[in-house]
Design a protein around this motif. Structure first.
Motif, PDB file in Angstrom:
ATOM      1  N   CYS A   1       0.832  -1.206   0.000  1.00 54.50           N
ATOM      2  CA  CYS A   1       0.000   0.000   0.000  1.00 54.50           C
ATOM      3  C   CYS A   1       0.868   1.258   0.000  1.00 54.50           C
ATOM      4  O   CYS A   1       0.700   2.138  -0.849  1.00 54.50           O
ATOM      5  CB  CYS A   1      -0.919  -0.010   1.217  1.00 54.50           C
ATOM      6  SG  CYS A   1      -1.817   1.539   1.479  1.00 54.50           S
ATOM      7  N   ILE A   2       1.779   1.345   0.936  1.00 56.92           N
ATOM      8  CA  ILE A   2       2.603   2.549   1.062  1.00 56.92           C
ATOM      9  C   ILE A   2       3.526   2.718  -0.133  1.00 56.92           C
ATOM     10  O   ILE A   2       3.657   3.816  -0.681  1.00 56.92           O
ATOM     11  CB  ILE A   2       3.373   2.542   2.393  1.00 56.92           C
ATOM     12  CG1 ILE A   2       2.377   2.755   3.547  1.00 56.92           C
ATOM     13  CG2 ILE A   2       4.470   3.610   2.405  1.00 56.92           C
ATOM     14  CD1 ILE A   2       2.982   2.712   4.923  1.00 56.92           C
TER      15      ILE A   2
ATOM     16  N   LEU B   1       2.792  11.599   3.212  1.00 65.31           N
ATOM     17  CA  LEU B   1       1.957  10.446   3.510  1.00 65.31           C
ATOM     18  C   LEU B   1       1.875  10.331   5.032  1.00 65.31           C
ATOM     19  O   LEU B   1       2.897  10.180   5.696  1.00 65.31           O
ATOM     20  CB  LEU B   1       2.558   9.181   2.905  1.00 65.31           C
ATOM     21  CG  LEU B   1       1.697   7.926   2.960  1.00 65.31           C
ATOM     22  CD1 LEU B   1       2.094   6.972   1.857  1.00 65.31           C
ATOM     23  CD2 LEU B   1       1.738   7.240   4.295  1.00 65.31           C
TER      24      LEU B   1
ATOM     25  N   ALA C   1       0.622   8.139   7.911  1.00 66.31           N
ATOM     26  CA  ALA C   1       0.148   6.813   8.302  1.00 66.31           C
ATOM     27  C   ALA C   1      -0.286   6.890   9.757  1.00 66.31           C
ATOM     28  O   ALA C   1       0.519   7.193  10.631  1.00 66.31           O
ATOM     29  CB  ALA C   1       1.256   5.784   8.129  1.00 66.31           C
TER      30      ALA C   1
ATOM     31  N   ALA D   1       5.256   0.605   9.491  1.00 68.67           N
ATOM     32  CA  ALA D   1       5.150   1.993   9.022  1.00 68.67           C
ATOM     33  C   ALA D   1       6.352   2.813   9.493  1.00 68.67           C
ATOM     34  O   ALA D   1       6.900   3.614   8.728  1.00 68.67           O
ATOM     35  CB  ALA D   1       3.843   2.615   9.507  1.00 68.67           C
TER      36      ALA D   1
ATOM     37  N   SER E   1       9.099   4.743   7.193  1.00 67.18           N
ATOM     38  CA  SER E   1       9.327   6.186   7.343  1.00 67.18           C
ATOM     39  C   SER E   1      10.811   6.512   7.435  1.00 67.18           C
ATOM     40  O   SER E   1      11.223   7.632   7.124  1.00 67.18           O
ATOM     41  CB  SER E   1       8.580   6.737   8.561  1.00 67.18           C
ATOM     42  OG  SER E   1       9.214   6.382   9.766  1.00 67.18           O
TER      43      SER E   1
ATOM     44  N   ILE F   1       7.072  10.243   4.650  1.00 61.68           N
ATOM     45  CA  ILE F   1       6.168   9.470   5.510  1.00 61.68           C
ATOM     46  C   ILE F   1       6.240   9.975   6.940  1.00 61.68           C
ATOM     47  O   ILE F   1       7.316  10.077   7.515  1.00 61.68           O
ATOM     48  CB  ILE F   1       6.525   7.975   5.477  1.00 61.68           C
ATOM     49  CG1 ILE F   1       6.484   7.428   4.051  1.00 61.68           C
ATOM     50  CG2 ILE F   1       5.585   7.189   6.395  1.00 61.68           C
ATOM     51  CD1 ILE F   1       7.019   6.017   3.920  1.00 61.68           C
TER      52      ILE F   1
END
Length: 92
Positions: free
Chosen positions: A29-30, A43, A45, A58, A62, A68
Motif C-alpha cells: 500500500c505505502i 503520507l 500513516a 510503518a 518512514s 512518511i
C-alpha cells in the motif's frame, strides 16, 4: 532501498492512510502511494492501535522516505484515525 529526502519543503498534498492490523498489505500500500508520478506530498500513516506490527512496519518505512509521517493512537476506529491525520495536517 535508498533514503529519499522530501522534494519540497512545504508539500500541499497530504495522503492520510489509516492503519489497523494490515501488516500483510501495508508495505505494498505505502510503496504504491510513494510510486506515484507526483512526488510533492506527505503520507500520513495513522496507526490506530494495531496489534499485528503494522505500526512498526510503518515506522521502518518512514526511515526510508522522509515523506512518511507515522502517528500512533489507541484504537478509536477509522474515522478517528482519519481525524487524527487531519489534525496533524492542520497543525503543520
Amino acid at each position: 532501498m535508498s533514503t529519499i529526502t522530501h522534494p519540497s519543503p512545504r508539500p500541499s498534498i497530504a495522503v492520510i492512510v489509516p492503519i489497523y492490523n494490515v501488516a500483510d498489505y501495508l508495505v505494498e500500500c505505502i510503496r504504491s502511494i510513494l510510486a506515484q508520478t507526483y512526488q510533492h506530498f506527505t503520507l500520513i500513516a495513522v496507526d490506530d492501535g494495531s496489534a499485528d506490527g503494522s505500526g512498526e512496519i510503518a515506522e521502518r518505512l518512514s526511515q526510508e522516505d522522509a515523506r512518511i509521517v507515522v502517528l500512533h493512537q489507541v484504537n478509536g476506529g477509522l474515522s478517528a484515525a482519519r481525524n487524527t491525520g487531519l489534525n496533524w495536517v492542520r497543525g503543520n
